[in-house]
Design a protein around this motif. Structure first.
Motif, mmCIF file in Angstrom:
data_model
loop_
_atom_site.group_PDB
_atom_site.id
_atom_site.type_symbol
_atom_site.label_atom_id
_atom_site.label_comp_id
_atom_site.label_asym_id
_atom_site.label_seq_id
_atom_site.Cartn_x
_atom_site.Cartn_y
_atom_site.Cartn_z
ATOM 1 N N THR A 1 -2.758 6.080 -6.037
ATOM 2 C CA THR A 1 -3.271 4.858 -5.439
ATOM 3 C C THR A 1 -3.177 3.701 -6.434
ATOM 4 O OG1 THR A 1 -4.807 6.120 -4.041
ATOM 5 C CG2 THR A 1 -5.279 3.774 -4.349
ATOM 6 N N GLN A 2 -3.574 3.972 -7.676
ATOM 7 C CA GLN A 2 -3.477 2.951 -8.717
ATOM 8 C C GLN A 2 -2.022 2.564 -8.967
ATOM 9 O OE1 GLN A 2 -5.886 1.378 -10.466
ATOM 10 N NE2 GLN A 2 -7.580 2.411 -9.424
ATOM 11 N N GLU B 1 -2.319 -8.146 -2.602
ATOM 12 C CA GLU B 1 -3.748 -8.468 -2.570
ATOM 13 C C GLU B 1 -3.958 -9.979 -2.426
ATOM 14 O OE1 GLU B 1 -7.776 -7.747 -5.265
ATOM 15 O OE2 GLU B 1 -5.827 -7.006 -5.937
ATOM 16 N N TYR C 1 -0.711 -0.031 -6.586
ATOM 17 C CA TYR C 1 -1.445 -1.300 -6.543
ATOM 18 C C TYR C 1 -0.470 -2.467 -6.605
ATOM 19 C CZ TYR C 1 -4.322 -5.223 -8.070
ATOM 20 O OH TYR C 1 -4.906 -6.457 -8.180
ATOM 21 N N GLU D 1 -5.846 -1.651 2.677
ATOM 22 C CA GLU D 1 -4.993 -0.456 2.738
ATOM 23 C C GLU D 1 -4.238 -0.389 4.060
ATOM 24 O OE1 GLU D 1 -8.125 -0.493 1.862
ATOM 25 O OE2 GLU D 1 -8.061 0.073 -0.265
#
Length: 449
Positions: A183-184, A192, A187, A248
C-alpha cells in the motif's frame, strides 16, 4: 483441476511427468516435479495466459509430442516472451477438462474487478520473490520483487519503508505487514492532490464532486453516472451506501479500464475500411520468425502466431535454399536456427485471421534459386488455396488498390515485377520465375508509389 492431475511436460529431447493443480484461489496453477529441489516457486497465474490450444498446435508438440495422441495434448501460451508450456494428459477426458477449465478461468479473469486483479497481481509477484517459500519477505526478497515490477527505488528509502512496516521487528514482513508495504509502495502524492482538490477539507468525494471531476476531464457525466462509478469502485461499504468515495476507491477507478485515457470504443475497428489499401498504415513485423537474438537466436513458427495476436498484418519471410529441395526460413548467414517454409505457410493459414479479418501481407525476402522458388509457389498455392490472391479482384486493370474490406480473409504476397527489358535480358528459362504458373507475385504493390 483442484485435486491435481499428472501431466507430461514436453520439451525438445525431454519429457517429465509433473503434478499440476489449481490453487483454491482459482487464479493460480501450482506444479511439482519429482525432484525435491524443484518444488518451490513453480506457479503461474491465469492472468498471464494468452491462449490455450488443443492438440499438436504448437511447434513444440508437432516436433516432440508425436508419441502422445493429439487428443491428449494441449499448449498454454503466455503473454510476453515466456515460452509455451506443452503438456500431455493421460486421457482425452483429462486434457479436455484442463483446456475447458483454463478457458473458463481466463474468462473469469477478464470479468474481475480492478481490485481483484491488483490483489492477484501483487500476490503473484510476492510468490515469485519469496525464495524460501516461508510466506515472509526479507529485505532482499523485497528488493527482488521491486526489480520484477520495474520499480527503481533507492535502497535507503526502500529499507526505511521496509522497517516502517516491520512492526514485529523480525526483519521479515508477514501477512498484513506485506499488505501495508504494498500500500505504501503504491502511494501517489499527485493522485492525493487531485483528490483533495475536488473533495475539499472532508477528504471524501461526493457524487456531485465526482461529477464535477468527470466534467473537467471532458466527460458528459450525469449524477447517476457518478453514483454508478462510486458503487462499482468504492471499497468502503459504508461510504458506498451514502454515495461517497474515499481516496482508495478513487484510485481504483483511475486504474480501471473506464479510467483509461484510451477510448474503449477504439479497441475494435471503427475507421472506414473501404478506402484503397495504400491509404492505411499497416502494422508490420521485421524478422518475424526470430524469438530472440538475430545472430544466434531461435527461429520458430510460434513467432508468427504471436505477431498475429499483437495485431500485425504484414510478416516477413527470409527464404533460403534448404536440404531435400525444401526452402527454409532463417536470418541468412548467421547462426540462427532454420524452419521449413511450408511449416510457416501452414501456421499462417491457421492463425492469420484468428484475431483480425483484414488482409495479411507476406513480405518475402527471396534468396532461393529457380527450383526452390517453384517449390515455394507450390506451397503457397496448395496450402493457402483460395486465401491467396493470385489475380485482380473484379476489374483486370483497376485504377486503385482494393480496400481492406474487399480483401477480408485474403493473403497477399509482396514482391517485385521485373520490367520487360529486364526479362528480355535474363538468361533463357529464368523468365519462368515470374510467370503466373510458378511464382505468385503481389500484383497490387507495383506502380502504386
Amino acid at each position: 483441476m483442484l485435486h491435481g492431475t499428472q501431466l507430461w511436460k514436453i520439451k525438445p529431447g525431454w519429457r517429465q511427468q509433473r503434478l499440476y493443480r489449481l490453487e483454491s484461489d482459482g487464479m493460480t496453477i501450482w506444479y511439482q516435479s519429482r525432484a525435491k529441489k524443484a518444488r518451490s516457486k513453480q506457479i503461474f497465474s491465469i492472468l498471464h495466459i494468452e491462449s490455450v490450444r488443443e492438440g499438436h498446435q504448437s511447434e513444440g508438440l508437432r516436433r516432440n509430442g508425436r508419441r502422445f495422441p493429439e487428443s491428449c495434448c494441449f499448449s498454454i501460451s503466455f503473454m510476453g516472451r515466456r515460452k509455451n508450456l506443452d503438456l500431455a494428459a493421460g486421457s482425452e477426458q483429462e486434457a479436455h477438462s484442463w483446456v475447458q477449465g483454463l478457458r473458463k478461468l481466463m474468462e473469469r479473469a477478464i470479468a474481475m474487478s480492478q481490485r481483484e486483479k491488483l490483489h492477484i497481481w501483487i500476490r503473484d509477484y510476492l510468490h515469485q520473490a519469496d525464495r524460501d517459500g516461508d510466506e515472509k519477505m526479507s529485505f532482499q526478497e523485497v528488493k527482488d520483487m521491486l526489480r520484477m515490477i520495474n520499480i527503481d527505488m533507492n535502497d535507503i528509502y526502500a529499507y526505511t519503508l521496509f522497517k516502517k512496516c516491520d512492526r514485529s521487528n523480525t526483519d521479515r514482513l508477514e501477512d498484513h505487514e506485506i499488505e501495508e508495504f504494498c500500500t505504501q509502495l503504491m502511494y501517489r502524492p499527485e493522485l492525493e492532490e487531485i483528490f483533495h482538490q475536488y473533495s475539499g477539507e472532508d477528504r471524501v468525494l461526493s457524487a456531485e464532486e465526482l461529477q464535477e471531476f468527470l466534467h473537467h476531464q471532458g466527460e458528459e457525466a450525469t449524477l447517476e453516472r457518478a453514483r454508478e462509478i462510486i458503487h462499482k469502485y468504492e471499497l468502503n461499504e459504508k461510504a458506498k451506501q451514502h454515495d461517497l468515495m474515499m481516496q482508495e476507491g478513487f484510485m481504483m477507478y483511475l486504474l480501471s479500464v473506464e479510467g483509461d485515457i484510451f477510448n474503449e470504443k477504439h479497441r475494435k475497428v471503427y475507421q472506414d475500411m473501404t478506402q484503397p489499401l495504400s491509404h492505411y498504415f499497416i502494422s508490420s513485423s521485421h524478422n518475424t520468425y526470430l524469438t530472440n537474438h538475430q545472430l544466434v537466436g531461435t527461429s520458430s513458427t510460434e513467432s508468427y502466431i504471436r505477431a498475429f495476436m499483437d495485431g500485425c498484418r504484414c510478416v516477413e519471410l527470409d527464404c533460403w535454399e534448404g536440404t531435400n529441395g525444401e526452402p527454409v526460413i532463417y536470418h541468412g548467414r548467421t547462426f540462427t536456427s532454420k524452419i521449413l517454409f511450408k511449416d510457416v505457410i501452414a501456421t499462417i493459414k491457421h492463425y492469420a485471421f484468428k484475431y483480425s479479418p483484414y488482409p495479411v501481407i507476406l513480405s518475402i525476402e527471396n534468396h532461393c534459386g529457380l527450383e526452390q522458388q517453384v517449390t515455394m509457389a507450390h506451397h503457397l498455392r496448395t496450402i493457402l488455396g483460395d486465401m491467396l490472391v493470385t489475380q485482380p479482384l473484379g476489374d483486370q486493370d483497376p485504377p486503385h488498390l482494393p480496400s481492406p474490406e474487399a480483401l477480408r480473409g485474403k493473403i497477399l504476397v509482396k514482391g517485385k515485377k521485373l520490367s520487360e527489358r529486364r526479362l528480355a535480358e535474363d538468361e533463357e528459362g529464368k523468365a519462368r520465375m515470374v510467370s503466373g504458373e510458378h511464382m505468385v507475385m503481389f500484383w497490387y504493390m507495383w506502380g502504386t508509389g
